[in-house]
Write a protein that holds these residues in place. Structure first.
Motif, mmCIF file in Angstrom:
data_model
loop_
_atom_site.group_PDB
_atom_site.id
_atom_site.type_symbol
_atom_site.label_atom_id
_atom_site.label_comp_id
_atom_site.label_asym_id
_atom_site.label_seq_id
_atom_site.Cartn_x
_atom_site.Cartn_y
_atom_site.Cartn_z
ATOM 1 N N GLN A 88 -36.247 -117.663 -31.385
ATOM 2 C CA GLN A 88 -36.126 -118.285 -30.070
ATOM 3 C C GLN A 88 -34.719 -118.091 -29.508
ATOM 4 O O GLN A 88 -34.538 -117.820 -28.319
ATOM 5 N N LEU A 103 -32.687 -115.682 -30.078
ATOM 6 C CA LEU A 103 -32.452 -114.284 -29.735
ATOM 7 C C LEU A 103 -33.205 -113.852 -28.484
ATOM 8 O O LEU A 103 -32.884 -112.826 -27.889
ATOM 9 N N GLN A 104 -34.219 -114.634 -28.106
ATOM 10 C CA GLN A 104 -35.072 -114.256 -26.986
ATOM 11 C C GLN A 104 -34.286 -114.171 -25.674
ATOM 12 O O GLN A 104 -33.412 -114.984 -25.398
ATOM 13 N N LYS A 105 -34.624 -113.198 -24.873
ATOM 14 C CA LYS A 105 -33.888 -112.944 -23.638
ATOM 15 C C LYS A 105 -33.899 -114.155 -22.707
ATOM 16 O O LYS A 105 -32.895 -114.495 -22.090
ATOM 17 N N GLY A 106 -35.055 -114.802 -22.603
ATOM 18 C CA GLY A 106 -35.174 -115.917 -21.670
ATOM 19 C C GLY A 106 -34.523 -117.205 -22.124
ATOM 20 O O GLY A 106 -34.473 -118.173 -21.371
ATOM 21 N N THR A 107 -34.038 -117.255 -23.358
ATOM 22 C CA THR A 107 -33.419 -118.488 -23.855
ATOM 23 C C THR A 107 -31.964 -118.282 -24.252
ATOM 24 O O THR A 107 -31.459 -118.923 -25.163
ATOM 25 N N SER A 160 -30.359 -115.133 -24.843
ATOM 26 C CA SER A 160 -30.003 -113.823 -25.418
ATOM 27 C C SER A 160 -28.807 -113.928 -26.357
ATOM 28 O O SER A 160 -27.830 -113.197 -26.238
ATOM 29 N N GLN A 161 -28.895 -114.853 -27.305
ATOM 30 C CA GLN A 161 -27.796 -115.010 -28.252
ATOM 31 C C GLN A 161 -27.658 -113.760 -29.117
ATOM 32 O O GLN A 161 -28.654 -113.166 -29.533
#
Length: 311
Positions: A194, A196-200, A202-203
């Motif tokens: 989650q 790493l996900q782009k919409g959250t 992009s860690q």
């Protein structure tokens, strides 16, 4: 980028007392520890504790909640057992006592009202799909309050807590959902995905710091080599296999992905303790109070950039 800090909490029923006690000790050593967490992930009892921490509850308050109400939540009667034919046709416990506790604690609060980001695992028994080419089926569900089209910010905290903790055979199905432990009893890898996900956000993988806390590793095993077993023989083991079998998988994946930026705390239990093992509360508290946490405390100091509390 500054570090993105994740706290992940396993499922395990009443063994959440052990988790809360471990967090108490970490917080006592590093009072700013929890305030620096960016995302709290949890499954089942860990999901309830994660929601509590995200709302501002302290680990001590979480432990007291389990300690004082465990016997009420895991309370059964002769007549209920008779009606359910001792779990053959009904769940062992009612959801009502737990729901009363949760409503008292959270009221009508939604995930969007929480001051911290959360990720809570559950399992949707029916996606009710009517879209051509998309089959109707069951599926994992991860409730979160990150912004975006798939945000669950509108969902009530009480409902999410009951959905993540509806353990099969222990509690009834809740609103079409069952315990997230059937797919992610250790939600650390889900939390990492989650983040790493782009919409959250992009860690970046190198920016993530993840501490995973379990509910104790049960000394369970099956003395079988080449037995030809069916449902009768496997029946008593299936729930434990579902809830505990995948815990080590997420630990392995996170270690490989994050290396020194990840740590796991999950002490071995001296005896097997079930989800409803309220008779072992004192044992769990004592164990969590005495195990060596020096490595974890040093990791928190190093990765959360906090100062230890002065004696």
């Amino acid at each position: 980028m500054s570090p993105f800090r994740i706290l992940s909490l396993d499922g395990g029923g009443i063994r959440g007392i052990l988790t809360a006690t471990l967090l108490e000790r970490l917080e006592a050593a590093h009072p700013t520890f929890l305030s620096l967490v960016d995302l709290v992930a949890g499954t089942s009892t860990g999901g309830i504790l994660a929601l509590g921490l995200a709302s501002g509850l302290t680990p001590t308050q979480g432990r007291e909640l389990y300690e004082n109400l465990g016997n009420e939540v895991f309370k059964d009667s002769f007549w209920d057992n008779l009606k359910d034919l001792v779990q053959l046709t009904g769940a062992q416990y009612s959801t009502t006592p737990l729901k009363k506790v949760l409503v008292k604690q959270f009221g009508d609060m939604t995930l969007g009202d929480l001051p911290k980001r959360v990720l809570i695992s559950s399992f949707d028994l029916d996606n009710e799909s009517k879209t051509p080419g998309k089959p109707r089926s069951w599926k994992p569900k991860f409730f979160h309050n990150f912004p975006g089209e798939d945000s669950d910010a509108h969902e009530k905290v009480v409902d999410v807590a009951l959905r993540t903790s509806a353990a099969p055979t222990f509690f009834p199905i809740y609103q079409g959902f069952i315990d997230g432990g059937v797919i992610a009893n250790n939600p650390s890898m889900c939390a990492l995905a989650q983040a790493l996900q782009k919409g959250t956000g992009s860690q970046g993988l190198r920016d993530i710091r993840l501490i995973s806390v379990g509910t104790g590793a049960n000394p369970k095993y099956v003395e079988a080599m080449d037995e030809d077993w069916g449902l009768v023989q496997w029946g008593s083991h299936l729930v434990s296999l579902m809830m505990e079998g995948s815990v080590g998988l997420a630990d392995y994946q996170c270690r490989q992905a994050l290396h020194e930026r990840y740590i796991r705390i999950n002490p071995y239990l001296p005896v097997a303790i079930g989800l409803d093992g309220t008779d072992q509360i004192e044992l769990m508290k004592n164990l969590a109070s005495v195990i060596d946490l020096s490595e974890a405390m040093a990791w928190v100091k190093r990765n959360f950039k906090v100062s230890a509390k002065k004696p």
